[in-house]
Structures are given as structure tokens and as C-alpha cells.
Scaffold this active site. Structure first.
Site, mmCIF file in Angstrom:
data_model
loop_
_atom_site.group_PDB
_atom_site.id
_atom_site.type_symbol
_atom_site.label_atom_id
_atom_site.label_comp_id
_atom_site.label_asym_id
_atom_site.label_seq_id
_atom_site.Cartn_x
_atom_site.Cartn_y
_atom_site.Cartn_z
ATOM 1 N N ASP A 1 8.127 -2.038 -3.204
ATOM 2 C CA ASP A 1 8.834 -2.528 -2.028
ATOM 3 C C ASP A 1 8.322 -1.835 -0.765
ATOM 4 O OD1 ASP A 1 10.714 -3.413 -0.149
ATOM 5 O OD2 ASP A 1 12.380 -3.257 -1.556
ATOM 6 N N HIS B 1 9.718 -2.486 2.456
ATOM 7 C CA HIS B 1 10.682 -2.686 3.541
ATOM 8 C C HIS B 1 11.068 -1.339 4.144
ATOM 9 C CE1 HIS B 1 11.164 -6.491 1.320
ATOM 10 N NE2 HIS B 1 11.425 -6.990 2.520
#
Length: 150
Positions: free
Chosen positions: A13, A15
Site C-alpha cells: 500500500d 497511501h
């Protein structure tokens, strides 16, 4: 004495916005924050917690694969002598997550002390940390809500 919190986004991930906001809010609340950044592996979380004497480890995941990314996480912490470290996870933890209560239970069973959805405000996580780490409120903190209601 400030409490040390390890913060990062697990797995593949990338983000970063959420942990950046959380980092700033935690620092403003008096925590010593070590932000491991994005695409952080389980061993990196464990090493960060060991190296910095962490009181808590906060794992973020927004791409929906947190269950796969955190399998065995608490076993690794225990093997490293960190079995008593407070652990939180938050974000969009499961693809197609409809019932967050079910998702929360899954991660609680995996060993996380608290599980938050992607809509959680930083103040809620901070209040939970203060409670779980038994950080006493200062007089200023205790007076703040009273002034807000006037």
C-alpha cells in the site's frame, strides 16, 4: 515523558496522506512519532518498535488487503519480545467491506487492540491511545471540553 508510537502503511500500500495527517496530530498531542512511511513490511514494523522502544504500533492500510498483510504480525512481535506493545490498525481494511463490525472482529481476533475504519478522525485514535497507554490528562486537556461547550 513522551510515549513512542511507530506508524506506517503495511504491505504494498502506497497511501501516504492518512499517516501524514495522523503523524502531525500525534506529534501535536505530545507523542514521539516514528513514521516508517508506505510499503512497510512486518519486519520493518518490528525493527522500528525494537529500535525505538515503542509503546504502540499503528498500522495503516487503505488498499483493502490488510488481513493478508498482517497475518502473523503479532507472532512476529511476540518473538521479538514485543508481545505487550499496544497495536492499532485502521483504514479501508478489506475489499468490499460492508459490515465493519465483522471486519473489526477479524482484526481483534488477529491480536490488534483497536481497529478503526477509514472514517476515523485522528482525535479518536489519540484519545484511545491516551486511554490504552494510561496517559493522564493534563489540567488543560481536562478543561478544554468544558470550554468548548460554552
Amino acid at each position: 515523558m513522551p510515549r513512542t508510537v511507530i506508524l506506517g502503511v503495511i504491505g504494498s500500500d502506497a497511501h501516504v496522506v492518512g499517516i501524514t495527517i495522523l503523524e502531525q496530530a500525534l506529534e501535536a498531542a505530545g507523542f514521539d512519532v516514528v513514521n516508517l512511511g508506505v510499503q512497510t513490511s512486518q519486519p520493518e514494523f518490528v525493527a522500528g518498535a525494537q529500535d525505538h522502544g515503542a509503546d504502540a504500533v499503528l498500522v495503516s492500510s487503505l488498499y483493502g488487503h490488510a488481513e493478508q498483510d498482517t497475518r502473523g504480525f503479532h507472532h512476529r512481535l511476540t518473538q521479538a519480545g514485543l508481545g505487550d506493545v499496544t497495536t492499532y490498525i485502521g483504514g479501508n481494511l478489506a475489499v468490499g467491506q460492508d459490515d465493519f463490525a465483522e471486519t473489526r472482529e477479524t482484526f481483534r481476533e488477529m491480536g490488534f487492540d483497536r481497529v478503526f475504519d477509514a472514517e476515523t478522525e485522528p482525535e479518536e485514535a489519540i484519545a484511545a491511545l491516551q486511554q490504552d497507554l494510561e496517559i493522564p490528562l493534563t489540567e488543560t486537556d481536562a478543561e478544554e471540553p468544558a470550554r468548548a461547550t460554552l
